[in-house]
Design a protein around this motif. Structure first.
Motif, short mmCIF file in Angstrom:
data_model
loop_
_atom_site.label_atom_id
_atom_site.label_comp_id
_atom_site.label_asym_id
_atom_site.label_seq_id
_atom_site.Cartn_x
_atom_site.Cartn_y
_atom_site.Cartn_z
N HIS A 1 0.81 -1.22 0.00
CA HIS A 1 0.00 0.00 0.00
C HIS A 1 0.84 1.27 0.00
O HIS A 1 0.32 2.36 -0.11
CB HIS A 1 -0.99 0.00 1.17
CG HIS A 1 -0.34 -0.14 2.51
ND1 HIS A 1 -0.03 -1.36 3.07
CD2 HIS A 1 0.09 0.79 3.38
CE1 HIS A 1 0.55 -1.16 4.24
NE2 HIS A 1 0.64 0.12 4.45
N TRP A 2 2.17 1.15 0.12
CA TRP A 2 3.02 2.33 0.01
C TRP A 2 3.37 2.63 -1.44
O TRP A 2 3.93 3.66 -1.76
CB TRP A 2 4.33 2.13 0.79
CG TRP A 2 4.15 2.24 2.26
CD1 TRP A 2 2.97 2.14 2.95
CD2 TRP A 2 5.17 2.46 3.23
NE1 TRP A 2 3.21 2.28 4.29
CE2 TRP A 2 4.56 2.47 4.49
CE3 TRP A 2 6.55 2.65 3.16
CZ2 TRP A 2 5.26 2.67 5.66
CZ3 TRP A 2 7.27 2.84 4.32
CH2 TRP A 2 6.62 2.85 5.57
N ARG A 3 3.07 1.66 -2.30
CA ARG A 3 3.54 1.75 -3.68
C ARG A 3 2.98 2.98 -4.38
O ARG A 3 3.74 3.79 -4.91
CB ARG A 3 3.13 0.49 -4.44
CG ARG A 3 3.79 0.31 -5.77
CD ARG A 3 3.32 -0.98 -6.39
NE ARG A 3 1.91 -0.92 -6.70
CZ ARG A 3 1.44 -0.53 -7.89
NH1 ARG A 3 2.27 -0.21 -8.83
NH2 ARG A 3 0.15 -0.48 -8.11
N ARG A 4 1.65 3.11 -4.36
CA ARG A 4 1.03 4.19 -5.12
C ARG A 4 1.46 5.58 -4.64
O ARG A 4 1.92 6.39 -5.46
CB ARG A 4 -0.50 4.07 -5.05
CG ARG A 4 -1.01 2.99 -5.97
CD ARG A 4 -2.50 2.79 -5.80
NE ARG A 4 -3.09 2.44 -7.07
CZ ARG A 4 -3.49 3.32 -7.97
NH1 ARG A 4 -3.38 4.60 -7.72
NH2 ARG A 4 -4.00 2.91 -9.10
N PRO A 5 1.34 5.87 -3.33
CA PRO A 5 1.75 7.22 -2.92
C PRO A 5 3.22 7.51 -3.22
O PRO A 5 3.54 8.61 -3.69
CB PRO A 5 1.48 7.22 -1.41
CG PRO A 5 1.17 5.84 -1.03
CD PRO A 5 0.73 5.11 -2.23
N LEU A 6 4.10 6.54 -3.00
CA LEU A 6 5.52 6.80 -3.22
C LEU A 6 5.82 7.03 -4.70
O LEU A 6 6.50 7.99 -5.07
CB LEU A 6 6.37 5.63 -2.70
CG LEU A 6 6.57 5.61 -1.19
CD1 LEU A 6 7.41 4.40 -0.77
CD2 LEU A 6 7.27 6.88 -0.74
N LEU A 7 5.27 6.15 -5.55
CA LEU A 7 5.50 6.31 -6.99
C LEU A 7 4.90 7.63 -7.47
O LEU A 7 5.48 8.33 -8.28
CB LEU A 7 4.88 5.15 -7.77
CG LEU A 7 5.82 4.00 -8.14
CD1 LEU A 7 5.11 3.01 -9.04
CD2 LEU A 7 7.08 4.51 -8.81
N GLY A 8 3.72 7.96 -6.92
CA GLY A 8 3.07 9.21 -7.29
C GLY A 8 3.95 10.39 -6.95
O GLY A 8 4.15 11.29 -7.77
N LEU A 9 4.53 10.36 -5.76
CA LEU A 9 5.37 11.48 -5.32
C LEU A 9 6.59 11.65 -6.22
O LEU A 9 6.86 12.74 -6.72
CB LEU A 9 5.80 11.24 -3.87
CG LEU A 9 6.66 12.35 -3.27
CD1 LEU A 9 5.80 13.59 -3.05
CD2 LEU A 9 7.29 11.90 -1.96
N VAL A 10 7.31 10.55 -6.47
CA VAL A 10 8.53 10.70 -7.27
C VAL A 10 8.19 11.05 -8.72
O VAL A 10 8.94 11.76 -9.37
CB VAL A 10 9.46 9.46 -7.19
CG1 VAL A 10 10.01 9.30 -5.80
CG2 VAL A 10 8.77 8.21 -7.64
N SER A 11 7.05 10.56 -9.21
CA SER A 11 6.66 10.93 -10.58
C SER A 11 6.32 12.40 -10.65
O SER A 11 6.65 13.08 -11.61
CB SER A 11 5.45 10.13 -11.04
OG SER A 11 5.63 8.78 -10.79
N PHE A 12 5.64 12.89 -9.60
CA PHE A 12 5.27 14.30 -9.57
C PHE A 12 6.52 15.18 -9.64
O PHE A 12 6.57 16.14 -10.41
CB PHE A 12 4.47 14.60 -8.30
CG PHE A 12 4.28 16.06 -8.05
CD1 PHE A 12 3.43 16.81 -8.86
CD2 PHE A 12 4.96 16.70 -7.02
CE1 PHE A 12 3.27 18.16 -8.64
CE2 PHE A 12 4.80 18.06 -6.81
CZ PHE A 12 3.95 18.79 -7.63
#
Ligand SMILES: Nc1ncnc2c1ncn2[C@@H]1O[C@H](COP(=O)(O)OP(=O)(O)OP(=O)(O)O)[C@@H](O)[C@H]1O
Ligand SMILES: [Mg+2]
Lengths: 315, 386
Positions: free
Chosen positions: B211-222
């Motif tokens: 469940h950490w995958r989406r927020p973390l990937l979202g942050l670094v992509s942003f």
């Protein structure tokens, strides 16, 4: 000895294994057979604790398996799976040496063991040992998978369709080798398959599973003669039950033995003692002969088999 | 050997003819009275006289002939010929300087013309094709590149080329140049190293906790989507405020401009390719392999060290490669906020309309990126073939 007592495994609400009791004696080959999704793999994977059980007890030699730590338990249980799971970045030799390495065997002993197993499974220690898994054929890879499971000289072997996804001939060869190895090593084995012929061939006792339950647990002969339910009857196939029974016994069991082995004339057609009765019958039908000579390994004639005998006492 | 088995090589033929046309059409070099004035251009004949023109033309014609004729071992010969030609290429400029540089002016200099760049570029393309045809090993390719670099290095050090504008710009700034090299390398490699460590930790967290995958990937992509110039600018205010509030930071050199915001921005940009590759690499280890390892009695740690990591390594290195190339390029932009590095020359040169100063910043940046690419590709290749 492996004992499962009232073992249940649930995935969410679904029950994969439903309150099963199963005892596997030391040195016997127990084959779990049943249709896809009936809980065979789940049962196997609970024995080496790859899956925790929801309830019930599993004992190995009287000890609860949850007492020891899981790694120590698994080091004493060889494990082979259909997809082999060979480490792609290691050579065949290093793959086979995994468990000896984990057990911290001296390098000499480990290398000897690897060579011994390569030979035992019909692989070439000189050329095959240095190959990488992607350089192997499917059959060779599964042999390596079995060799790897045997390497640490475990007391127990767990095999999940180790010969699945192979063509009939390679499969047959590997089954023969498995029988030979089993006669030599006598490991307590739990073998999963959905191929009833494989089960009949390899098993000391067969456990037929359906929807998470064990329907019947008995010797191959008893399963063929007295199927416990319509499901088992269907599984073994009503039509060629007789032939399957013939396949369980060898020519050596039924033949009339001469008091003395005789020198045979060269080029005489005949059977060997280790051939199955099913094979003998097939040869007789094909050659339309009522009687065939039987030879031993040294090509000496040791007796004969009659068609009458086969039809009356074979099955 | 029958000619039917050795058809003419159309690629080489086309490249050689194009090079021949361009080198005659375009200016080989320019003579400038000083560093700002644009100066007069000279074509191949004008720049190097009959001698140079004949050598260059006959070299290209020879390539044409070899490409068309089924000569035994022709690609090997071509590769050797082209390597030698590339190594000696700066000599053309030396001849040019000798013939055309006015000896009475201390400020006069020669500039490199489009014809020279085209010739170098097409020779390199032809060499690549020839090397591909003989299926050159990586080691041979690398040695050839080193040979050519050594050739240019040797030529650049000769007295005859000291009037080359690029080299003049360098000699005027030799100290600044080596400082820029140090800053550029430490900024970009430092950012890569720090973000590699961070990314490894983040990827592990994502593997362990789905469940950490989406927020973390979202942050670094942003962070990747913010334009680089904007990110450099955006960091000025908060870092400036921090540094004003805590004198300790100021003593460390952390201010609104300079290396600190540059490093932060570079790290932010490096995270995405690094995290994504590490995560994907770790997730792509086949489940059956891990299952078998566990089933044989390996501990989780042994599985990670002996199985997952080695299998993931080539893809992780690929992430480091992409990131490094990107960071070397971005560091040039970071000069805008006073971080130093080769970007300083580029922006100074742009400000003064001195194109050779721009080149003095751009060429080493490109070279560093290519070198990083070569080294990390070789490393990944070695890991993959294990
Ligand atoms: N990790 C899991 N999560 C949820 N359900 C599972 C999981 N593993 C197995 N099951 C379910 O448990 C049941 C038994 O699965 P199992 O793998 O033991 O079957 P199997 O007898 O080995 O079948 P096959 O012959 O196809 O390998 C199936 O219905 C399957 O969907
Ligand atoms: Mg299964």
């Amino acid at each position: 000895m492996i004992e499962l007592k009232g073992v249940t495994r649930r995935f969410g609400d679904a029950v994969a294994v439903d309150d099963i009791d199963l005892t596997i004696e030391t040195g016997e080959v127990c084959v779990l057979v049943g249709s896809s999704g009936c809980g065979k793999s789940t049962t196997l994977r609970m024995i080496n604790r790859l899956l925790p059980r929801s309830s019930g007890d599993i004992l190995v030699d009287g000890e609860d398996i949850n007492k020891a730590d899981p790694e120590a338990l698994r080091l004493n249980m060889g494990y082979a799976i259909q997809s082999t799971g060979l480490f792609p970045h290691w050579t065949v030799a290093r793959n086979i040496g995994v468990v000896p390495n984990l057990l911290k065997w001296p390098a000499r002993k480990r290398d000897e063991r690897v060579n011994e197993l390569l030979t035992l499974l019909g692989l070439d220690p000189a050329t095959d040992a240095i190959k990488y898994p992607h350089q192997l054929s499917g059959g060779q890879a599964q042999r390596v998978g079995v060799a790897r499971a045997l390497a640490g000289d475990p007391n127990i072997l767990l095999m999940d369709e180790p010969f699945g996804a192979l063509d009939a001939i390679t499969r047959e060869n590997l089954q023969q080798e498995m029988l030979r190895i089993q006669r030599q090593l006598n490991k307590t084995t739990v073998f999963v398959t959905h191929d009833i012929d494989e089960a009949l061939k390899l098993a000391t006792r067969i456990a037929v599973m359906d929807q998470g339950k064990i329907i019947q647990h008995d010797t191959p002969e008893a399963i063929l003669r007295r199927p416990a339910s319509a499901f088992v009857e269907n599984l073994i196939g009503k039509g060629d039950r007789g032939l399957k029974l013939l396949a369980l016994r060898t020519v050596g069991d039924l033949m009339e033995r001469y008091p003395q082995p005789r020198k045979s004339e060269p080029c005489t057609d005949g059977l060997s003692e280790a051939d199955s009765l099913r094979f003998a019958l097939s040869v007789m039908v094909w050659q339309n002969s009522a009687e065939l000579p039987v030879f031993n390994g040294a090509r000496e004639e040791v007796g004969t088999v009659k068609r009458e005998q086969l039809l009356q006492g074979g099955a | 050997m029958p000619s039917s088995t050795m058809p003419p090589n159309r690629v080489l033929l086309a490249l050689a003819l194009a090079a021949l046309g361009l080198v005659w059409l375009l200016n080989l070099g320019v003579v400038q009275p000083n560093r700002i004035v644009s100066g007069t251009g000279y074509g191949l004949y004008g720049a190097t006289g009959w001698g140079g023109a004949i050598i260059v033309s006959s070299l290209l014609l020879m390539v044409c002939v070899l490409a068309a004729k089924p000569v035994h071992k022709r690609f090997l010969g071509l590769a050797a010929l082209l390597t030698a030609a590339l190594m000696a290429l700066p000599l053309l400029l030396e001849v040019f300087a000798l013939r055309r540089l006015p000896s009475d002016s201390a400020y006069a200099r020669i500039g490199i013309g489009a014809g020279f760049w085209c010739l170098a570029f097409f020779l390199a393309l032809m060499l690549l094709e020839a090397l591909g045809q003989i299926k050159a090993s990586r080691r041979l390719q690398l040695s050839i590149v080193l040979l050519i670099v050594a050739g240019w290095w040797f030529c650049a050090g000769r007295e005859g080329l000291s009037s080359l504008s690029l080299i003049r710009e360098y000699t005027n700034r030799a100290d600044q140049f080596s400082q820029a090299l140090t800053v550029h390398l430490s900024l970009s490699l430092g950012a890569v190293a720090i973000s590699a460590v961070l990314a490894f930790g983040l990827a592990l967290a994502m593997v362990r906790r789905e469940h950490w995958r989406r927020p973390l990937l979202g942050l670094v992509s942003f962070m990747q989507t913010i334009p680089s110039l904007a990110l450099f600018g955006l960091l000025i205010a908060p870092l400036g405020a921090l540094s004003a509030a805590f004198p300790v930071l100021q003593a460390l050199g952390i201010r609104g401009i300079g290396w600190a915001p540059a490093l932060l921005a570079l790290i932010a940009y490096s995270l995405l390719p690094m995290v994504r590759n590490t995560y994907v690499a770790l997730m792509e280890v086949p489940e059956a392999v891990v299952d078998a390892g566990r089933g044989m009695g390996m501990t989780e740690q042994q599985i990670f060290r002996q199985v997952k990591l080695p299998l993931a390594l080539p893809v992780i290195i690929e992430g480091v490669r992409i990131t490094t190339i990107q960071a070397i390029g971005l560091t040039a932009v970071a000069a805008l906020i006073g971080a130093g590095g080769f970007g300083t020359f580029i922006f100074q040169g742009l400000g003064q309309a001195a194109m050779d100063l721009v080149l003095l910043g751009a060429l080493p940046t490109v070279f560093l990126a290519l070198a990083a690419d070569a080294i990390l590709s070789a490393l990944r290749f070695q890991e993959t073939s294990k």
